[in-house]
Design a protein around this motif. Structure first.
Motif, PDB file in Angstrom:
ATOM      1  N   THR A 139       0.856  -1.186   0.000  1.00 30.13           N
ATOM      2  CA  THR A 139       0.000   0.000   0.000  1.00 30.13           C
ATOM      3  C   THR A 139       0.894   1.238   0.000  1.00 30.13           C
ATOM      4  N   ALA A 189       0.865   5.421   0.619  1.00 32.43           N
ATOM      5  CA  ALA A 189       0.091   6.535   1.176  1.00 32.43           C
ATOM      6  C   ALA A 189       0.885   7.828   1.030  1.00 32.43           C
ATOM      7  N   LEU A 200      -4.565  11.857   3.676  1.00 33.29           N
ATOM      8  CA  LEU A 200      -3.843  10.646   3.303  1.00 33.29           C
ATOM      9  C   LEU A 200      -4.459  10.085   2.031  1.00 33.29           C
ATOM     10  N   ASP A 201      -3.662  10.042   0.959  1.00 29.77           N
ATOM     11  CA  ASP A 201      -4.107   9.468  -0.316  1.00 29.77           C
ATOM     12  C   ASP A 201      -3.497   8.076  -0.457  1.00 29.77           C
ATOM     13  N   PHE A 202      -4.348   7.050  -0.427  1.00 30.97           N
ATOM     14  CA  PHE A 202      -3.890   5.667  -0.476  1.00 30.97           C
ATOM     15  C   PHE A 202      -4.074   5.077  -1.870  1.00 30.97           C
ATOM     16  N   THR A 257      -8.998   8.386  -0.321  1.00 31.05           N
ATOM     17  CA  THR A 257      -8.523   9.613   0.312  1.00 31.05           C
ATOM     18  C   THR A 257      -9.233   9.797   1.642  1.00 31.05           C
ATOM     19  N   TRP A 282       0.345   1.836  11.687  1.00 27.77           N
ATOM     20  CA  TRP A 282      -0.132   0.934  10.636  1.00 27.77           C
ATOM     21  C   TRP A 282      -0.555  -0.376  11.294  1.00 27.77           C
ATOM     22  N   LEU A 334       3.633  -0.789   3.948  1.00 23.52           N
ATOM     23  CA  LEU A 334       3.139   0.550   3.625  1.00 23.52           C
ATOM     24  C   LEU A 334       4.316   1.446   3.288  1.00 23.52           C
ATOM     25  N   LEU A 358       5.044   5.230   3.032  1.00 23.64           N
ATOM     26  CA  LEU A 358       4.455   6.506   3.460  1.00 23.64           C
ATOM     27  C   LEU A 358       5.326   7.644   2.948  1.00 23.64           C
TER      28      LEU A 358
END
Length: 380
Positions: A37, A39, A51-53, A139, A155, A162, A164
């Motif tokens: 993922t 972010a 936070l845009d994932f 988002t 997390w 992730l 980030l």
């Protein structure tokens, strides 16, 4: 041969054959490879954090243990995942609030206290074949307490990798979190970029993880090198050629100098596994040209590693140390595979029956897995 040695050999070969059987019988239609993922974190006017994932929503909603699984067949929640993958975009969007509620309960973000995130946007791709994973855009936005200057991100366990990335500031923070880990405090004003040493050491476990436990194709290739001969000199020649080659293409691929479609690279990697394993059956020692062939195969494997880094991304300001750290992690993973192989069967290597009862049967099992993967990746 003693009865104890016979028992150990049977267990070893049973394990190898079982691995081949599991790979060959895994249902292709239910298998979806899992990716990290990503972010992107942005602070708006010191009042809210966004936070845009880029996220596989189905995997999270199904409860797949992303810390342990490489694809959905590796987890008991695979069937639930497949059901969710068959939903339309609007049906899947309707289930996202339950995921966000769980994240809020787990204190996903903290800035002078827990942040409460709300959903700003959910974009679910449509028209993809159900055989392919679906990466959605999610988002989330949370209001910041007055005077907050930094935040940490927690997390949750089971959430997998992730990446980030902080946006819109100088010297932005870029970090890699595994499930259950917490980021360091991230200053909203920026300046939290990793040092060169932090980037180097931070990417070593990323590279190692993509050999052990997640890089089964690379593990089988290294074992194919091992089963030609457990003696040190032939193994050093082979591993050195492989290491040099995949280091070159890993660097070129990560820099964007070389780019080859994974749909071509992945079948060729499978074919390389078949080649080295079959040659083990017919050759009892290191041929002069085998290191050259392995070097060529190493170029392919390096491109496979580069595609992994493409999923993760590398921090711009620390590209070189992060790349080196990843490569060191890969090498440590390969050496660990060889060390485990030596610990399991290396003490039999000088026995007259070693080649006939261990090396050849194990190589045949490896070749069977590689051949199945080749057919799967090309035709299925």
């Amino acid at each position: 041969m003693s009865s104890l040695n016979t028992f150990i050999l049977k267990l070893l070969l049973l394990g190898v054959m079982s691995t081949a059987g599991l790979a060959i019988t895994a249902p292709r239609g239910l298998s979806h490879e899992l990716v990290p993922t990503i972010a992107d974190m942005t602070v708006l006017d010191a009042q809210s954090v966004v936070l845009d994932f880029r996220i596989n929503l189905e995997a999270f909603l199904a409860g797949v243990d992303l810390d342990a699984a490489q694809n959905t067949d590796d987890d008991d929640a695979g069937e639930a995942y497949t059901t969710l993958r068959g939903l339309g975009a609007s049906e899947l969007r309707a289930r996202v609030p339950q995921l966000v509620d769980l994240w809020n309960q787990a204190r996903l973000g903290e800035a002078d206290g827990a942040l409460v995130f709300g959903i700003t946007r959910v974009e679910v791709p449509e028209g993809l074949s159900e055989e392919l994973p679906r990466i959605s855009l999610l988002t989330l936005t949370a209001l910041l307490p007055e005077g907050a200057r930094n935040m940490t991100l927690n997390w949750p366990d089971g959430s997998g990798a992730l990446v980030l990335r902080q946006q819109g500031v100088d010297a932005p923070f870029t970090g890699y979190l595994a499930g259950g880990e917490t980021s360091p405090p991230i200053a909203f004003a920026g300046g939290g970029a990793q040092s060169l040493s932090e980037a180097f050491f931070g990417y070593i476990p990323v590279g190692f993880d993509h050999i052990l436990p997640k890089g089964l194709d690379h593990i089988l290739f290294v074992l194919g090198l091992f089963f030609l001969s457990a003696r040190v000199r032939p193994l050093v020649w082979q591993v050195s050629a492989f290491t040099l080659a995949h280091t070159v293409t890993l660097a070129l691929g990560a820099l964007g100098v070389v780019s080859i479609n994974p749909a071509l690279v992945e079948p060729l990697i499978a074919a390389s596994i078949v080649f080295v394993a079959i040659e083990n059956v017919f050759a009892s020692g290191l041929n002069p040209w085998r290191p050259v062939v392995i070097f060529c195969f190493g170029l392919l494997h390096g491109l496979g590693f580069a595609s992994v880094l493409g999923d993760f991304g590398l921090p711009e300001g620390q590209f070189v140390p992060a790349l080196i750290g990843f490569n060191v992690g890969v090498e440590l993973g390969q050496l660990t595979v060889i060390a485990i192989a030596f610990a399991c069967v290396g003490w039999f290597a000088r026995k007259e029956w070693y080649r006939a009862r261990i090396a050849v049967p194990a190589s045949c099992a490896i070749a069977a897995v590689g051949a199945y993967w080749f057919v799967e990746r090309v035709f299925l």
